[in-house]
Enzyme design. Structure first.
Site, mmCIF file in Angstrom:
data_model
loop_
_atom_site.group_PDB
_atom_site.id
_atom_site.type_symbol
_atom_site.label_atom_id
_atom_site.label_comp_id
_atom_site.label_asym_id
_atom_site.label_seq_id
_atom_site.Cartn_x
_atom_site.Cartn_y
_atom_site.Cartn_z
ATOM 1 N N PRO A 8 0.744 -1.242 -0.093
ATOM 2 C CG PRO A 8 0.056 -1.035 2.248
ATOM 3 C CD PRO A 8 0.853 -1.968 1.412
ATOM 4 C CG ASP A 31 1.437 1.243 -11.060
ATOM 5 O OD1 ASP A 31 0.293 0.530 -11.165
ATOM 6 O OD2 ASP A 31 1.926 1.834 -9.938
ATOM 7 C CE LYS A 53 -2.770 2.436 -17.222
ATOM 8 N NZ LYS A 53 -3.691 1.509 -17.877
ATOM 9 C CG MET A 164 -9.396 4.303 -7.942
ATOM 10 S SD MET A 164 -9.464 3.563 -9.462
ATOM 11 C CE MET A 164 -10.563 2.261 -8.705
HETATM 12 C C1 LIG Z 1 -6.265 1.999 -9.336
HETATM 13 S S1 LIG Z 1 -6.401 1.864 -7.667
HETATM 14 C C2 LIG Z 1 -5.363 0.436 -7.361
HETATM 15 C C3 LIG Z 1 -5.533 -0.158 -6.292
HETATM 16 C C4 LIG Z 1 -4.242 -1.108 -5.894
HETATM 17 N N1 LIG Z 1 -4.096 -2.104 -6.787
HETATM 18 C C5 LIG Z 1 -4.193 -1.499 -4.294
HETATM 19 O O1 LIG Z 1 -4.662 -2.846 -4.057
HETATM 20 O O2 LIG Z 1 -4.356 -0.895 -3.268
HETATM 21 C C6 LIG Z 1 -5.711 3.155 -7.165
HETATM 22 C C7 LIG Z 1 -6.453 3.526 -5.633
HETATM 23 O O3 LIG Z 1 -5.822 2.990 -4.625
HETATM 24 C C8 LIG Z 1 -5.939 3.681 -3.247
HETATM 25 N N2 LIG Z 1 -4.555 3.795 -2.970
HETATM 26 C C9 LIG Z 1 -3.546 3.132 -3.485
HETATM 27 N N3 LIG Z 1 -2.250 3.386 -2.617
HETATM 28 C C10 LIG Z 1 -2.730 3.984 -1.686
HETATM 29 C C11 LIG Z 1 -2.097 4.807 -0.468
HETATM 30 N N4 LIG Z 1 -0.755 4.597 -0.284
HETATM 31 N N5 LIG Z 1 -2.670 5.270 0.289
HETATM 32 C C12 LIG Z 1 -4.083 5.503 0.208
HETATM 33 N N6 LIG Z 1 -4.613 5.122 -0.905
HETATM 34 C C13 LIG Z 1 -4.072 4.399 -1.696
HETATM 35 C C14 LIG Z 1 -6.260 5.031 -3.553
HETATM 36 O O4 LIG Z 1 -7.790 4.921 -3.610
HETATM 37 C C15 LIG Z 1 -6.049 5.032 -5.218
HETATM 38 O O5 LIG Z 1 -6.892 5.973 -5.959
#
Ligand SMILES: C[S@@+](CC[C@H](N)C(=O)[O-])C[C@H]1O[C@@H](n2cnc3c(N)ncnc32)[C@H](O)[C@@H]1O
Length: 248
Positions: A8, A31, A53, A164
């Site tokens: 995360p 990414d 992206k 998101m």
């Molecule tokens: C395209 S989705 C990908 C999610 C990713 N595959 C996952 O399992 O965390 C992207 C979203 O994940 C969340 N996200 C990813 N990393 C984060 C972080 N370090 N802190 C807070 N939200 C995060 C946000 O809501 C972001 O808009």
């Protein structure tokens, strides 16, 4: 090819298996959600390709698959690094299909999804048994907001974890209230979880509908009594949170 979940946020939140794959990479395709420090796990000679992206920029999904397939066909060990878990709102499944259909073997290494990791790192227990017995992970992407069955989410007692939603949190909150979720249901926003930039903000659905998300992407939105402000992750003020949920 190895598809690796980066966790995360915070380079040390990757799995050991994922870190080992990076150390053996000839090419890393990454990414923008993956911690930049992880790219340094690869040998110095490895090729590094950023395919991050954002709104209106970055390579298309087919361009990304093409980059992976061309390198893998040349006999190189390609590691595709994706934020969180590669199969949670990450299009990892599509990349696996594209690469396998080109006759290339794929190993997938899970990662800790931000859907789980971000609330935890903010001290929020998604299924604190006194307040919630389940949780649901939703997309706040604008297309998903128009298509989603908000009635089911609003009527459910589950904690809602919305990914998101940085630019759609107001619409998400509005739809939940219109569909019957308690207007004072607590909301927490966790931004950049696991990194030095991590920030947490607390409010409720009514305030979120009015003001939206206080942070840019990446932010996770948590809705439900477990999301109420706590003095300490270890010492939740359970009475306050129960009262808030009843009042809503
Ligand atoms: C395209 S989705 C990908 C999610 C990713 N595959 C996952 O399992 O965390 C992207 C979203 O994940 C969340 N996200 C990813 N990393 C984060 C972080 N370090 N802190 C807070 N939200 C995060 C946000 O809501 C972001 O808009």
């Amino acid at each position: 090819m190895t598809l690796v979940g980066a966790g995360p946020g915070g380079a040390d939140l990757i799995t050991v298996r994922g870190a080992n794959a990076l150390r053996q990479a000839d090419v890393i395709v990454y990414d923008r959600l993956a911690d930049p420090e992880l790219v340094d796990f690869a040998p110095a000679a490895a090729e590094r390709i950023c395919v991050g992206k954002g709104k209106g920029f970055g390579p298309s999904q087919s361009d990304i698959c093409e980059v992976i397939v061309s390198r893998a066909r040349a006999g190189l060990h390609v590691v595709r690094l994706k934020g969180g878990d590669p199969f949670v709102f990450g299009r990892g499944g599509e990349e696996v299909e594209a690469v396998e259909s080109a006759g290339i073997d794929v190993e997938v290494v899970p990662g800790v999804s931000s859907a789980l990791g971000a609330p935890l790192l903010a001290g929020i227990s998604l299924t604190d048994r006194r307040l919630a017995s389940s949780f649901t992970v939703l997309s706040g992407h604008h297309c998903a907001v128009s298509d989603h069955d908000w009635h089911t989410s609003a009527q459910s007692a589950a904690t809602l974890v919305v990914l998101m939603a940085a630019s759609t949190a107001d619409a998400v909150a509005q739809r939940l209230i219109e569909s019957g979720r308690a207007p004072l249901d607590p909301v927490a926003f966790v931004h950049a979880a696991g990194t030095d930039e991590q920030r947490v903000a607390y409010c409720d659905l009514t305030e979120t509908a009015r003001r939206g998300c206080p942070f840019p992407s990446p932010t996770v939105m948590v809705v439900g009594p477990v999301a109420a402000r706590t003095t300490s992750p270890q010492m939740p003020s359970i009475e306050d949170r129960l009262l808030a949920s009843v009042a809503g």
